[in-house]
Design a protein around this motif. Structure first.
Motif, PDB file in Angstrom:
ATOM      1  N   SER A  57      35.329  40.894  43.655  1.00  0.00           N
ATOM      2  CA  SER A  57      35.042  39.622  43.869  1.00  0.00           C
ATOM      3  C   SER A  57      33.608  39.482  44.004  1.00  0.00           C
ATOM      4  O   SER A  57      32.903  40.539  44.128  1.00  0.00           O
ATOM      5  CB  SER A  57      35.647  39.138  45.225  1.00  0.00           C
TER       6      SER A  57
ATOM      7  N   GLY B  69      30.360  37.767  46.246  1.00  0.00           N
ATOM      8  CA  GLY B  69      30.040  36.985  47.346  1.00  0.00           C
ATOM      9  C   GLY B  69      28.586  37.167  47.806  1.00  0.00           C
ATOM     10  O   GLY B  69      27.676  37.735  47.207  1.00  0.00           O
ATOM     11  N   ARG B  70      28.288  36.209  48.832  1.00  0.00           N
ATOM     12  CA  ARG B  70      26.979  36.128  49.322  1.00  0.00           C
ATOM     13  C   ARG B  70      25.809  35.831  48.377  1.00  0.00           C
ATOM     14  O   ARG B  70      24.844  36.139  48.196  1.00  0.00           O
ATOM     15  CB  ARG B  70      26.210  37.534  49.914  1.00  0.00           C
TER      16      ARG B  70
ATOM     17  N   LEU C 125      36.490  34.632  44.037  1.00  0.00           N
ATOM     18  CA  LEU C 125      35.462  34.153  45.099  1.00  0.00           C
ATOM     19  C   LEU C 125      35.987  33.100  45.958  1.00  0.00           C
ATOM     20  O   LEU C 125      36.789  32.391  45.727  1.00  0.00           O
ATOM     21  CB  LEU C 125      34.224  33.982  44.329  1.00  0.00           C
ATOM     22  N   SER C 126      35.146  33.040  47.113  1.00  0.00           N
ATOM     23  CA  SER C 126      35.356  31.861  47.914  1.00  0.00           C
ATOM     24  C   SER C 126      33.964  31.041  47.698  1.00  0.00           C
ATOM     25  O   SER C 126      32.854  31.465  48.134  1.00  0.00           O
ATOM     26  CB  SER C 126      35.435  32.334  49.524  1.00  0.00           C
TER      27      SER C 126
ATOM     28  N   HIS D  25      35.364  25.203  51.727  1.00  0.00           N
ATOM     29  CA  HIS D  25      35.153  26.097  50.615  1.00  0.00           C
ATOM     30  C   HIS D  25      36.389  26.067  49.799  1.00  0.00           C
ATOM     31  O   HIS D  25      37.560  25.337  50.314  1.00  0.00           O
ATOM     32  CB  HIS D  25      35.341  27.544  51.169  1.00  0.00           C
TER      33      HIS D  25
END
Length: 147
Positions: A74, A76-77, A112-113, A141
């Motif tokens: 994934s 993120g950030r 991913l979110s 989200h």
């Protein structure tokens, strides 16, 4: 400006400081995310992809191996510092993140979110929405996946 990808233990102290600084600026100061600790155990197991202008980080993403957060690798950030937005850097960041996961993790499927407002950015790179809208830290989200 130059892209860099490093495992956590390969980051210099200055790079780690800059990563923490930009993540705090974007997520805590701008987006007012205070309900979740930004620094977590996942950082130590992840790759860190960032774009620097001189010694300042202007874009960043955390690349997470499968099994830590999801059953798939994934991203993120994901962030671009305010002064560098609307220059196509976010799109280049997502493209580079996907390339790095395929190369470093040998993974094709990525999850991913995405904050709801950013889902079109990921759609342009082949991600598809795989969930209903949900709230994460009081921000709408959707979960997305690259198949």
């Amino acid at each position: 400006m130059e892209w860099t990808i490093k495992k956590f233990n390969d980051l210099t102290l200055d790079e780690l400081y800059e990563i923490c600084k930009v993540r705090y600026e974007v997520f805590a100061c701008e987006q007012k995310i205070h309900k979740e600790n930004d620094l977590d155990y996942i950082d130590k197991e992840s790759f860190h992809l960032f774009l620097q202008n001189k010694n300042e980080i202007v874009a960043y993403a955390r690349l997470i191996p499968k099994g830590l957060l999801y059953n798939e690798a994934s991203i993120g950030r994901v962030l671009v510092v305010n002064e560098y937005r609307r220059q196509g850097i976010a799109s280049k960041l997502v493209k580079k993140a996907v390339e790095c996961i395929k190369k470093e993790f040998k993974e094709e499927h990525i999850v991913l979110s995405s904050q709801l407002y950013a889902k079109d950015l990921y759609k342009r790179h082949g991600f598809k929405v795989i969930s209903d809208i949900y709230n994460q830290v009081d921000i709408p989200h959707v979960k997305m996946k690259l198949f």
